[in-house]
Enzyme design. Structure first.
Site, mmCIF file in Angstrom:
data_model
loop_
_atom_site.group_PDB
_atom_site.id
_atom_site.type_symbol
_atom_site.label_atom_id
_atom_site.label_comp_id
_atom_site.label_asym_id
_atom_site.label_seq_id
_atom_site.Cartn_x
_atom_site.Cartn_y
_atom_site.Cartn_z
ATOM 1 N N ARG A 25 22.415 -86.714 -117.268
ATOM 2 C CA ARG A 25 22.121 -85.945 -118.487
ATOM 3 C C ARG A 25 21.616 -84.544 -118.100
ATOM 4 O O ARG A 25 22.275 -83.541 -118.335
ATOM 5 C CB ARG A 25 21.079 -86.710 -119.328
ATOM 6 C CG ARG A 25 20.928 -86.185 -120.761
ATOM 7 C CD ARG A 25 20.030 -84.959 -120.887
ATOM 8 N NE ARG A 25 18.677 -85.195 -120.383
ATOM 9 C CZ ARG A 25 17.785 -84.231 -120.233
ATOM 10 N NH1 ARG A 25 18.082 -82.981 -120.539
ATOM 11 N NH2 ARG A 25 16.590 -84.499 -119.741
ATOM 12 N N ASP A 26 20.450 -84.494 -117.468
ATOM 13 C CA ASP A 26 19.795 -83.218 -117.194
ATOM 14 C C ASP A 26 20.601 -82.369 -116.210
ATOM 15 O O ASP A 26 20.762 -81.156 -116.390
ATOM 16 C CB ASP A 26 18.393 -83.520 -116.631
ATOM 17 C CG ASP A 26 17.444 -82.353 -116.733
ATOM 18 O OD1 ASP A 26 17.908 -81.208 -116.745
ATOM 19 O OD2 ASP A 26 16.225 -82.595 -116.773
ATOM 20 N N HIS A 29 8.098 -85.802 -116.071
ATOM 21 C CA HIS A 29 9.379 -85.169 -115.740
ATOM 22 C C HIS A 29 9.017 -83.842 -115.075
ATOM 23 O O HIS A 29 8.591 -82.901 -115.742
ATOM 24 C CB HIS A 29 10.171 -84.959 -117.039
ATOM 25 C CG HIS A 29 11.504 -84.310 -116.846
ATOM 26 N ND1 HIS A 29 12.686 -85.015 -116.902
ATOM 27 C CD2 HIS A 29 11.849 -83.024 -116.603
ATOM 28 C CE1 HIS A 29 13.703 -84.181 -116.707
ATOM 29 N NE2 HIS A 29 13.222 -82.966 -116.521
ATOM 30 N N HIS A 60 9.635 -80.587 -112.238
ATOM 31 C CA HIS A 60 10.648 -79.727 -111.624
ATOM 32 C C HIS A 60 10.112 -79.145 -110.320
ATOM 33 O O HIS A 60 8.902 -79.148 -110.083
ATOM 34 C CB HIS A 60 11.031 -78.604 -112.594
ATOM 35 C CG HIS A 60 12.023 -79.048 -113.642
ATOM 36 N ND1 HIS A 60 12.831 -78.172 -114.307
ATOM 37 C CD2 HIS A 60 12.346 -80.274 -114.115
ATOM 38 C CE1 HIS A 60 13.606 -78.836 -115.160
ATOM 39 N NE2 HIS A 60 13.321 -80.117 -115.066
ATOM 40 N N CYS A 75 18.278 -74.571 -110.608
ATOM 41 C CA CYS A 75 17.257 -74.024 -111.483
ATOM 42 C C CYS A 75 17.666 -72.635 -111.951
ATOM 43 O O CYS A 75 17.891 -71.747 -111.123
ATOM 44 C CB CYS A 75 15.925 -73.941 -110.749
ATOM 45 S SG CYS A 75 14.675 -73.181 -111.769
ATOM 46 N N ASN A 123 15.280 -80.121 -111.378
ATOM 47 C CA ASN A 123 14.624 -81.425 -111.309
ATOM 48 C C ASN A 123 14.297 -81.750 -109.857
ATOM 49 O O ASN A 123 14.999 -81.321 -108.945
ATOM 50 C CB ASN A 123 15.569 -82.512 -111.838
ATOM 51 C CG ASN A 123 15.893 -82.310 -113.301
ATOM 52 O OD1 ASN A 123 15.030 -82.436 -114.155
ATOM 53 N ND2 ASN A 123 17.129 -81.956 -113.570
HETATM 54 ZN ZN ZN Z 1 14.587 -81.468 -116.054
#
Ligand code: ZN
Length: 315
Positions: A13-14, A210, A212, A243, A252
């Site tokens: 997803r991300d 979550h 990063h 990023c 992530n």
């Molecule tokens: Zn993320």
């Protein structure tokens, strides 16, 4: 400190929503199956958003249908609103997360909704979920994005995050999560914010972060989370997606590096790291030219490396 951690893979997803290329459905299936076979038990497989906004995730319903056939896998998705939640329920997901940006400026820019409007959306989703028989009701998480700072507003007051976390629980979420969407978090801040939010929602209602790696603090922030009892961490295989604010950095945290750190510390993830490293080939083949990150995969496992998971299996 906890001895077992749930690593929740969010790459499909991300990661995929952050790149231009569209991964073919068959490659997504192969990726999810290979991670599950390596021992990953929760995967965020997509997002129910209009296909014209995110063509990369247009096949989410098909991905969910496939992922549900994998025994023991918790199939999670992101939804931006009630319509997305209805689609997620129809697809049969196990877990739904709705992101709520702690920065209202960010919320208005991203989803064109104020905090009050987003909380109304949450209440609508809760009503939908409560109308379902218990065995078909997915778990519902409110994910507080930009919880540690915002690229538009700068500092996001902790008071604001704490208040919104309380409001999400009042609206009927099963739990809340904190997201360092912008990579602003530092370990002291992680500990302080987790403690403050838990004081309002209870320890059980905040179990996941979550994080990063925008400024290289991703794993330091994981350690801080572990030290205050956090037991679920999101990460992305190969740090897929990179990023946008820091070219050359993963967005992530990288699943492979996260699993290495945890297993080396004696914290079991249930994941076979050697098998996990092999899954990168699927990304490389399906997304030629896309940057894939990770220190552990580049350096290899240390000589004589013993994982916590393998020690348990052997015992
Ligand atoms: Zn993320």
């Amino acid at each position: 400190m906890t001895t077992q951690v749930l690593v929740s893979e969010v790459g499909p997803r991300d990661g995929l929503q952050s790149i231009q290329a569209v991964m073919p459905l068959e490659a997504k299936k192969a990726w999810i199956a290979a991670e599950a076979a390596a021992g990953v038990t929760e995967i965020e497989v997509g997002s129910f958003v209009p296909a014209k906004l995110l063509p990369q995730l247009a096949d989410t319903a098909e991905v969910v249908a496939y992922a549900r056939t994998i025994p023991g896998l918790t199939v999670a998705v992101l939804v931006p609103n009630l319509k997305g939640a209805a689609a997620a329920v129809a697809a049969g997901v196990h877990k739904i997360t709705i992101p709520l940006s702690a920065s209202e400026t960010h919320s208005l820019k991203n989803v064109r909704r104020t905090h009050a409007q987003m909380l109304d959306e949450v209440r609508g989703i809760v009503a939908l979920l409560r109308s379902l028989p218990a065995e078909r009701r997915p778990k519902f998480e409110g994910g507080l994005s930009t919880a540690f700072g915002c690229t538009l507003e700068g500092e996001v007051p902790a008071d604001r995050v704490v208040q919104l976390a309380g409001q999400l629980m009042e609206a009927g979420c099963d739990e809340v999560g904190l997201s360092d969407t912008t990579g602003y978090a530092n370990p002291a801040q992680v500990k302080a914010l987790v403690r403050r939010v838990r004081a309002v929602v209870g320890d059980h209602a905040l179990s996941g972060l979550h994080l990063h790696n925008t400024r290289g603090l991703g794993l330091a922030n994981v350690l801080a989370g572990l030290e205050v009892g956090i037991s679920t961490f999101d990460s992305s295989l190969g740090g897929l997606g990179g990023c946008p604010f820091a070219p050359g950095a993963s967005g992530n945290i990288v699943t492979e590096d996260l699993v290495f750190m945890l297993e080396a510390m004696g914290i079991g993830t249930g994941i076979d790291l050697a098998r996990l490293l092999e899954v990168r080939h699927i990304l490389r083949d399906a997304l030629p030219g896309e940057a894939i990150y990770g220190f552990t995969p580049e350096a290899g496992l240390p000589l004589g490396f013993r994982s916590a998971t393998h020690a348990e299996t052997a015992a």
